[in-house]
Design an enzyme around this catalytic site. Structure first.
Site, PDB file in Angstrom:
ATOM      1  N   ASP A 105       0.877  -1.174   0.000  1.00 53.61           N
ATOM      2  CA  ASP A 105       0.000   0.000   0.000  1.00 53.61           C
ATOM      3  C   ASP A 105       0.917   1.228   0.000  1.00 53.61           C
ATOM      4  O   ASP A 105       1.302   1.717  -1.060  1.00 53.61           O
ATOM      5  CB  ASP A 105      -0.907  -0.096   1.230  1.00 53.61           C
ATOM      6  N   THR A 109       5.806  -1.230   5.027  1.00 54.93           N
ATOM      7  CA  THR A 109       6.063  -2.558   5.585  1.00 54.93           C
ATOM      8  C   THR A 109       7.126  -3.288   4.774  1.00 54.93           C
ATOM      9  O   THR A 109       8.106  -3.811   5.329  1.00 54.93           O
ATOM     10  CB  THR A 109       4.750  -3.392   5.603  1.00 54.93           C
ATOM     11  N   ASP A 160      -7.670  -9.357   5.187  1.00 52.75           N
ATOM     12  CA  ASP A 160      -8.850  -9.275   6.051  1.00 52.75           C
ATOM     13  C   ASP A 160      -9.305  -7.836   6.247  1.00 52.75           C
ATOM     14  O   ASP A 160      -8.607  -6.880   5.918  1.00 52.75           O
ATOM     15  CB  ASP A 160      -8.517  -9.861   7.429  1.00 52.75           C
TER      16      ASP A 160
HETATM   17  P1  5GP Z   1       1.997  -0.635   3.703  1.00 53.94           P
HETATM   18  O1  5GP Z   1       3.054  -0.704   4.752  1.00 53.94           O
HETATM   19  O2  5GP Z   1       2.473  -0.969   2.307  1.00 53.94           O
HETATM   20  O3  5GP Z   1       1.245   0.680   3.732  1.00 53.94           O
HETATM   21  O4  5GP Z   1       0.886  -1.670   4.078  1.00 53.94           O
HETATM   22  C1  5GP Z   1       1.080  -2.990   4.065  1.00 53.94           C
HETATM   23  C2  5GP Z   1       0.155  -3.690   5.037  1.00 53.94           C
HETATM   24  O5  5GP Z   1      -1.066  -2.972   5.257  1.00 53.94           O
HETATM   25  C3  5GP Z   1      -0.251  -4.985   4.454  1.00 53.94           C
HETATM   26  O6  5GP Z   1       0.663  -6.002   4.782  1.00 53.94           O
HETATM   27  C4  5GP Z   1      -1.639  -5.200   5.018  1.00 53.94           C
HETATM   28  O7  5GP Z   1      -1.548  -5.833   6.269  1.00 53.94           O
HETATM   29  C5  5GP Z   1      -2.186  -3.812   5.226  1.00 53.94           C
HETATM   30  N1  5GP Z   1      -3.047  -3.352   4.116  1.00 53.94           N
HETATM   31  C6  5GP Z   1      -2.847  -2.289   3.311  1.00 53.94           C
HETATM   32  N2  5GP Z   1      -3.842  -2.137   2.434  1.00 53.94           N
HETATM   33  C7  5GP Z   1      -4.708  -3.152   2.676  1.00 53.94           C
HETATM   34  C8  5GP Z   1      -5.967  -3.532   2.081  1.00 53.94           C
HETATM   35  O8  5GP Z   1      -6.506  -2.942   1.134  1.00 53.94           O
HETATM   36  N3  5GP Z   1      -6.577  -4.615   2.636  1.00 53.94           N
HETATM   37  C9  5GP Z   1      -6.042  -5.308   3.675  1.00 53.94           C
HETATM   38  N4  5GP Z   1      -6.731  -6.331   4.125  1.00 53.94           N
HETATM   39  N5  5GP Z   1      -4.858  -4.985   4.247  1.00 53.94           N
HETATM   40  C10 5GP Z   1      -4.202  -3.918   3.753  1.00 53.94           C
END
Ligand code: 5GP
Length: 183
Positions: A105, A109, A160
């Site tokens: 996203d 992470t 989820d």
């Molecule tokens: P980032 O660090 O890239 O912003 O987010 C990664 C983490 O956010 C993912 O591993 C997941 O746990 C959660 N996440 C981000 N977007 C979504 C989404 O649309 N649906 C779900 N279920 N989890 C998301």
């Protein structure tokens, strides 16, 4: 088939997922044919467990599977910092590692995990992400990608919302009114 009322629409069907996972597994099997039994798949819990299970079972080469868990979003709003809450069982120094993530996203992470694992001196490190949102994100290398999806909250195939909808065999967009209300 009628969709659960929390769900707006199906973005990626079960058949599309199965086909894509098969081709990712074929690509990885080809790319790592030379490493013998030294391929390590590192799955990020909880979101990647279904993707990792399907991917691993389709690989045509011996490999190891290990898991890490990181602190995640409260419900859908990012809590900020990424933290490892469960670490790998095995050292990865000198191993060929593929980090298997559910979704990119903001990229925070994956960026954090990539740097963390790189610091452990693997022989090589690549990333495999099931879906990536079409939005600006940190510049993290994604070597194997399942699908690009719109910037909406999605569930299914391991993903989820407040621990719901994780085992759906497809990827669906959550109705915005579901995730905009406080949980
Ligand atoms: P980032 O660090 O890239 O912003 O987010 C990664 C983490 O956010 C993912 O591993 C997941 O746990 C959660 N996440 C981000 N977007 C979504 C989404 O649309 N649906 C779900 N279920 N989890 C998301």
């Amino acid at each position: 088939m009628s969709l659960h009322p929390d769900l707006k629409s199906i973005l990626v069907s079960e058949a599309e997922i199965q086909q894509r996972v098969q081709s990712l597994a074929a690509q990885i099997s080809q790319d790592y044919a030379h490493v013998g039994g030294e391929l390590y798949l590192v799955g990020i819990l909880k979101g990647a467990f279904i993707f990792l299970a399907d991917l691993a079972r389709r690989l045509q080469l011996p490999h190891h599977v290990d898991f890490m868990a990181v602190s995640s979003y409260g419900a859908t709003a990012h809590s900020g910092e990424v933290r490892v809450i469960m670490d790998l069982r095995e050292p990865i120094e000198g191993k060929h590692v593929i980090l298997v993530e559910d979704i990119v996203d903001t990229g925070k992470t994956l960026n954090y995990l990539y740097k963390t694992l790189l610091g452990r001196k693997p022989a090589s490190l690549r990333t495999c992400t099931f879906v990536r949102k079409l939005r600006p994100s940190l510049d993290v290398p994604v070597d194997y990608l399942g699908f690009e999806i719109p910037d909406v909250w999605v569930v299914g195939y391991g993903l989820d919302y407040a621990d719901k909808h994780r085992t759906l065999p497809f990827i669906a967009e959550l109705e915005p009114h579901v995730y905009s209300k406080p949980t």
